[in-house]
Design a protein around this motif. Structure first.
Motif, PDB file in Angstrom:
ATOM      1  N   GLY A  60       0.776  -1.233   0.000  1.00  0.00           N
ATOM      2  CA  GLY A  60       0.000   0.000   0.000  1.00  0.00           C
ATOM      3  C   GLY A  60       0.809   1.285   0.000  1.00  0.00           C
ATOM      4  N   THR A  86      -0.322   1.021  -6.270  1.00  0.00           N
ATOM      5  CA  THR A  86      -0.965  -0.202  -5.790  1.00  0.00           C
ATOM      6  C   THR A  86      -2.230  -0.469  -6.596  1.00  0.00           C
ATOM      7  N   ARG A  88      -5.796  -2.510  -6.822  1.00  0.00           N
ATOM      8  CA  ARG A  88      -6.740  -3.211  -5.941  1.00  0.00           C
ATOM      9  C   ARG A  88      -7.956  -3.701  -6.717  1.00  0.00           C
ATOM     10  N   GLY A  92     -11.124  -3.899  -2.546  1.00  0.00           N
ATOM     11  CA  GLY A  92     -10.022  -3.174  -1.916  1.00  0.00           C
ATOM     12  C   GLY A  92      -8.807  -4.037  -1.602  1.00  0.00           C
ATOM     13  N   ASN A  93      -8.849  -5.301  -2.035  1.00  0.00           N
ATOM     14  CA  ASN A  93      -7.688  -6.174  -1.818  1.00  0.00           C
ATOM     15  C   ASN A  93      -6.593  -5.835  -2.819  1.00  0.00           C
ATOM     16  N   VAL A  94      -5.353  -5.850  -2.363  1.00  0.00           N
ATOM     17  CA  VAL A  94      -4.228  -5.581  -3.260  1.00  0.00           C
ATOM     18  C   VAL A  94      -4.056  -6.764  -4.207  1.00  0.00           C
TER      19      VAL A  94
END
Length: 104
Positions: A60, A86, A88, A92-94
């Motif tokens: 992040g 980043t 996602r 909202g997950n990377v």
């Protein structure tokens, strides 16, 4: 886009490679997709620092204006200025890192 754009997944494997990256570096998307960006396309002296920037983006922390050499298909060392962002998914997950470069 006039900027080379490339992306890697959470394992550092290339999954985004735009036309500009292709023209600049000389590799087609087919040649780079699924390959390790750091191990195969970054000069050895910079592999650790580029990996660190990717790792930070995966956690992040984004990096702006990071300069590093990319190896072209013709084995020419090309200085690139990179913004690592980043990436996602909708939750909202990377899911990886997108690099937007500038030939300098």
């Amino acid at each position: 886009a006039n900027a080379p754009i490339f992306g890697v997944d959470t394992h550092g494997k290339v999954n985004v490679w735009n036309q500009c990256a292709m023209k600049l570096v000389g590799y087609s998307p087919e040649e780079v997709m699924g390959h390790s960006l750091v191990e195969e396309f970054i000069t050895e002296d910079y592999q650790a620092s580029v990996q660190a920037v990717l790792d930070q983006a995966l956690s992040g922390k984004e990096t702006a204006n990071f300069e590093f050499p990319l190896m072209t298909k013709a084995r020419v060392r090309l200085e690139v200025l990179l913004n690592a962002t980043t990436r996602r998914d909708e939750q909202g997950n990377v899911i990886g890192v997108v690099g937007i470069g500038q030939d300098i």
